[in-house]
Every structure is written in structure tokens, then in C-alpha cells.
Design a protein around this motif. Structure first.
Motif, PDB file in Angstrom:
ATOM      1  N   UNK A 131       0.847  -1.183   0.000  1.00 42.91           N
ATOM      2  CA  UNK A 131       0.000   0.000   0.000  1.00 42.91           C
ATOM      3  C   UNK A 131       0.885   1.236   0.000  1.00 42.91           C
ATOM      4  N   UNK A 132       0.727   2.059  -1.023  1.00 44.14           N
ATOM      5  CA  UNK A 132       1.427   3.340  -1.111  1.00 44.14           C
ATOM      6  C   UNK A 132       0.499   4.397  -0.547  1.00 44.14           C
ATOM      7  N   UNK A 133       0.910   5.032   0.547  1.00 42.47           N
ATOM      8  CA  UNK A 133       0.071   5.970   1.291  1.00 42.47           C
ATOM      9  C   UNK A 133       0.819   7.298   1.433  1.00 42.47           C
ATOM     10  N   UNK A 134       0.937   8.052   0.346  1.00 39.11           N
ATOM     11  CA  UNK A 134       1.789   9.245   0.351  1.00 39.11           C
ATOM     12  C   UNK A 134       1.064  10.518   0.764  1.00 39.11           C
ATOM     13  N   UNK A 135       1.850  11.569   0.988  1.00 37.14           N
ATOM     14  CA  UNK A 135       1.277  12.899   1.110  1.00 37.14           C
ATOM     15  C   UNK A 135       1.477  13.627  -0.213  1.00 37.14           C
ATOM     16  N   UNK A 136       0.959  14.843  -0.300  1.00 38.23           N
ATOM     17  CA  UNK A 136       1.018  15.590  -1.559  1.00 38.23           C
ATOM     18  C   UNK A 136       2.454  15.848  -1.989  1.00 38.23           C
ATOM     19  N   UNK A 137       3.327  16.150  -1.033  1.00 39.41           N
ATOM     20  CA  UNK A 137       4.716  16.474  -1.354  1.00 39.41           C
ATOM     21  C   UNK A 137       5.454  15.284  -1.951  1.00 39.41           C
TER      22      UNK A 137
ATOM     23  N   UNK B 266       8.050  18.232  -7.062  1.00 38.24           N
ATOM     24  CA  UNK B 266       8.424  19.472  -7.760  1.00 38.24           C
ATOM     25  C   UNK B 266       7.261  20.454  -7.844  1.00 38.24           C
ATOM     26  N   UNK B 267       6.219  20.193  -7.044  1.00 33.62           N
ATOM     27  CA  UNK B 267       5.054  21.063  -7.055  1.00 33.62           C
ATOM     28  C   UNK B 267       3.954  20.542  -7.962  1.00 33.62           C
ATOM     29  N   UNK B 268       2.743  20.973  -7.712  1.00 35.16           N
ATOM     30  CA  UNK B 268       1.583  20.451  -8.432  1.00 35.16           C
ATOM     31  C   UNK B 268       1.452  20.995  -9.850  1.00 35.16           C
TER      32      UNK B 268
ATOM     33  N   UNK C 168     -10.092  16.242 -15.739  1.00 35.47           N
ATOM     34  CA  UNK C 168      -9.313  15.165 -16.351  1.00 35.47           C
ATOM     35  C   UNK C 168      -7.842  15.529 -16.521  1.00 35.47           C
ATOM     36  N   UNK C 169      -7.530  16.821 -16.544  1.00 36.49           N
ATOM     37  CA  UNK C 169      -6.116  17.214 -16.507  1.00 36.49           C
ATOM     38  C   UNK C 169      -5.494  16.729 -15.202  1.00 36.49           C
ATOM     39  N   UNK C 170      -6.245  16.889 -14.110  1.00 31.70           N
ATOM     40  CA  UNK C 170      -5.754  16.431 -12.807  1.00 31.70           C
ATOM     41  C   UNK C 170      -5.673  14.928 -12.720  1.00 31.70           C
ATOM     42  N   UNK C 171      -6.651  14.237 -13.309  1.00 30.52           N
ATOM     43  CA  UNK C 171      -6.628  12.770 -13.326  1.00 30.52           C
ATOM     44  C   UNK C 171      -5.420  12.263 -14.097  1.00 30.52           C
ATOM     45  N   UNK C 172      -5.214  12.807 -15.297  1.00 27.64           N
ATOM     46  CA  UNK C 172      -4.068  12.384 -16.104  1.00 27.64           C
ATOM     47  C   UNK C 172      -2.757  12.686 -15.393  1.00 27.64           C
ATOM     48  N   UNK C 173      -2.708  13.824 -14.724  1.00 26.68           N
ATOM     49  CA  UNK C 173      -1.505  14.208 -13.997  1.00 26.68           C
ATOM     50  C   UNK C 173      -1.169  13.196 -12.909  1.00 26.68           C
ATOM     51  N   UNK C 174      -2.133  12.860 -12.077  1.00 25.03           N
ATOM     52  CA  UNK C 174      -1.836  11.984 -10.948  1.00 25.03           C
ATOM     53  C   UNK C 174      -1.594  10.548 -11.396  1.00 25.03           C
ATOM     54  N   UNK C 175      -2.348  10.076 -12.386  1.00 20.03           N
ATOM     55  CA  UNK C 175      -2.154   8.695 -12.836  1.00 20.03           C
ATOM     56  C   UNK C 175      -0.799   8.543 -13.525  1.00 20.03           C
ATOM     57  N   UNK C 176      -0.416   9.522 -14.326  1.00 20.03           N
ATOM     58  CA  UNK C 176       0.900   9.436 -14.972  1.00 20.03           C
ATOM     59  C   UNK C 176       2.006   9.432 -13.928  1.00 20.03           C
ATOM     60  N   UNK C 177       1.844  10.221 -12.887  1.00 17.53           N
ATOM     61  CA  UNK C 177       2.851  10.259 -11.812  1.00 17.53           C
ATOM     62  C   UNK C 177       2.885   8.945 -11.035  1.00 17.53           C
ATOM     63  N   UNK C 178       1.723   8.385 -10.712  1.00 16.91           N
ATOM     64  CA  UNK C 178       1.680   7.126  -9.975  1.00 16.91           C
ATOM     65  C   UNK C 178       2.254   5.975 -10.805  1.00 16.91           C
ATOM     66  N   UNK C 179       1.972   5.986 -12.107  1.00 17.10           N
ATOM     67  CA  UNK C 179       2.543   4.947 -12.968  1.00 17.10           C
ATOM     68  C   UNK C 179       4.068   5.087 -13.043  1.00 17.10           C
ATOM     69  N   UNK C 180       4.551   6.300 -13.007  1.00 22.48           N
ATOM     70  CA  UNK C 180       6.000   6.542 -12.986  1.00 22.48           C
ATOM     71  C   UNK C 180       6.623   5.958 -11.717  1.00 22.48           C
TER      72      UNK C 180
END
Length: 285
Positions: free
Chosen positions: A86-92, A97-99, A125-137
Motif C-alpha cells: 500500500x502506497x500511502x503518500x502525502x502531496x509532497x 516538484x510542485x503540483x 481530467x487534466x488532474x486525473x491524467x496528472x496523478x495517474x501518470x505520476x503514480x505509474x511513474x
């Protein structure tokens, strides 16, 4: 199950010689999420889940603030159903490098984000794509496991994966429903007793549209009848009912030859916004 709060720690912990399925969530987990975990575990060596309430996909700050958060209960549920990490991160940690940094920011999704959720929630969906691309990374899974309830979101994520040339497969799991047909959602926990009873009407109206399409009824009258029926209820305020081509997400025109026909809706029930969809079983030509 191991719980890790840092991306660096998660990367070090994941054995790369085993197949990995990833289930991203925002928490407040329920049986629908567990169906995703089961589907992931059935076909992969390891299951990774994340719980992160992503601020960049919320249009209203109040919606972000009131989103239910139950991390202890969620962790116990994941452990009981076979999740390995389980990955349980905070925003940082997700956005070091910032949102404003967004690997998917230059993608033009075209008609995939022009209607329904895209039209009613600008920037969502910009936010969805942003977070999913980051999580996949971070996770680098073999398979990304998503739920059918967020049909438009799945289409956007698939397009993002293709445009970014990411080596990950998408597995879509059918929507899990409550006893009265209401699609399971973390937001259901925010409904009071009267609202919860009213929300059952959403699935009934979708089912009526599906039945009408199967019987050959024209599209626009079916959409309008469902909108009117939902709007007549004092606790329901429908935003849209739309029948569309499941591949392009463009409105369906009667007689079009489509691979998958879908009807979707978004309805405010009290102060809670709920979405749902149904796939129409088309008769063989």
C-alpha cells in the motif's frame, strides 16, 4: 501487507522479476475496490494499491475537504483481500516538484473530455491524467486496474497511456452495485438516509434507457425521459444523461454502427455528486 509512504521506499521494495498490478484509489474503500484488488491478484504475482486524495482533480475545494478519509479501515480491508503493498503518500511525495508539473499537460484528449464530466468539471481530467501518470511513474506496474463506473476516466487514461507511450496494460473491472442497484462509491457514505433511498433511482433510470435502446427506441427521447424522471425527485438534480459511442465518447446517433454503446449520467443527490453508467448489449447484426 507493507505500507509505504515514500515513493523511493516503494520502488526499492518492489521486486521487478514478478508481475505487478496496480490499483490507484482515493480511499474510503468498499466492495467495488475489493473487486479490483481481486481481479489484480487473480492474474498477477503482486498487487500494489495507493490511497491518495489528489487535489488537482477537484473543481471545488469544499468537495476536496469533505471527501471521506478512512486510512486505517482501508488498510485493514486491503490486507484482508490480498493486497501486497500500500502506497500511502502525502502531496509532497507525489508532487515533489510542485503540483504545476504535469507529464500529461500537453495532451489534447479531443472529444474524450469535451462532454459529460469534461464539460461539467473543467480541468478535472487534466488532474486525473496528472496523478495517474505520476503514480505509474512511481509504481511501474505491468497492469493498471480500473473500474467501469468511471467510464470516461478510463477512456482518458487509456489515451494518456498511448500518447505517453507507457508500457502498461489496462484492465477494466465491471461496476459493483449495492442491493438496490446503486453503483458502489466512496461518496455514498456522505448520503443521509433519505438521499440514499433517492439515489437508487439513478440505476433504475439507466436500466430503463438500456431497455429502450434494446427495443429500438430513439436516443434523444430516452435521454430526455430519464432526465425528466430524475429531475422530478426533490432530492435529485441531474446534470446529464448521455448515450454515446464507447470508443469515441461522441453522442450516439440512431443507427450508428458502434462497438460498444454506453449510457451515462451524473446526478447531484443533496450535496453529493454521483456518476454511473451502463453498457448496452447490442443485438448481433
Amino acid at each position: 501487507m507493507r505500507i509505504l509512504k515514500k515513493a523511493t521506499d516503494l520502488r526499492k521494495a518492489l521486486p521487478r522479476k514478478k508481475s505487478i498490478a496496480f490499483v490507484p484509489t482515493m480511499g474510503a474503500l468498499h466492495a467495488g475496490h475489493m473487486a479490483l484488488i481481486k481481479a489484480a491478484a487473480d492474474s498477477h504475482d503482486l498487487v500494489v494499491a495507493s490511497i491518495f486524495v489528489n487535489p488537482t482533480q477537484f473543481n471545488e475545494r469544499s468537495d476536496l475537504q469533505k471527501y471521506p478519509r478512512t486510512p486505517k479501515e482501508d488498510a485493514a480491508l486491503l490486507k484482508a483481500h490480498g493486497c501486497d503493498f500500500l502506497y500511502l503518500p502525502d502531496v509532497a511525495d507525489v508532487y515533489p516538484d510542485g503540483m504545476k508539473k504535469n507529464a500529461a499537460k500537453n495532451i489534447d484528449f479531443g472529444p474524450l473530455t469535451a462532454t459529460m464530466e469534461g464539460a461539467n468539471r473543467p480541468g478535472h481530467f487534466d488532474g486525473v491524467a496528472q496523478v495517474v501518470s505520476r503514480l505509474l511513474e512511481i509504481v511501474e506496474p505491468d497492469t493498471l486496474v480500473l473500474g467501469q463506473k468511471d467510464y470516461q476516466q478510463v477512456a482518458v487514461i487509456r489515451a494518456m497511456i498511448q500518447r505517453l507511450d507507457l508500457l502498461v496494460r489496462v484492465l477494466v473491472v465491471p461496476t459493483v452495485r449495492e442491493f438496490d442497484g446503486l453503483a458502489m462509491s466512496s461518496r455514498n457514505k456522505l448520503l443521509n438516509t433519505d438521499e440514499r433511498a433517492a439515489a437508487a433511482m439513478i440505476n433504475r433510470q439507466l436500466a430503463a434507457v438500456v431497455a429502450g435502446l434494446a427495443a429500438g427506441w430513439p436516443t434523444q427521447p430516452l435521454e430526455q425521459m430519464a432526465l425528466s424522471a430524475l429531475g422530478e425527485h426533490d432530492l435529485l438534480d441531474p446534470e446529464y444523461v448521455q448515450i454515446f459511442d464507447g470508443d469515441t465518447l461522441l453522442p450516439y446517433l440512431d443507427g450508428d454502427n458502434v462497438r460498444e454503446l454506453v449510457v451515462a449520467t451524473a446526478v447531484r443527490c443533496g450535496d453529493v455528486r454521483l456518476i454511473d453508467n451502463r453498457i448496452v448489449d447490442l443485438p448481433n447484426p
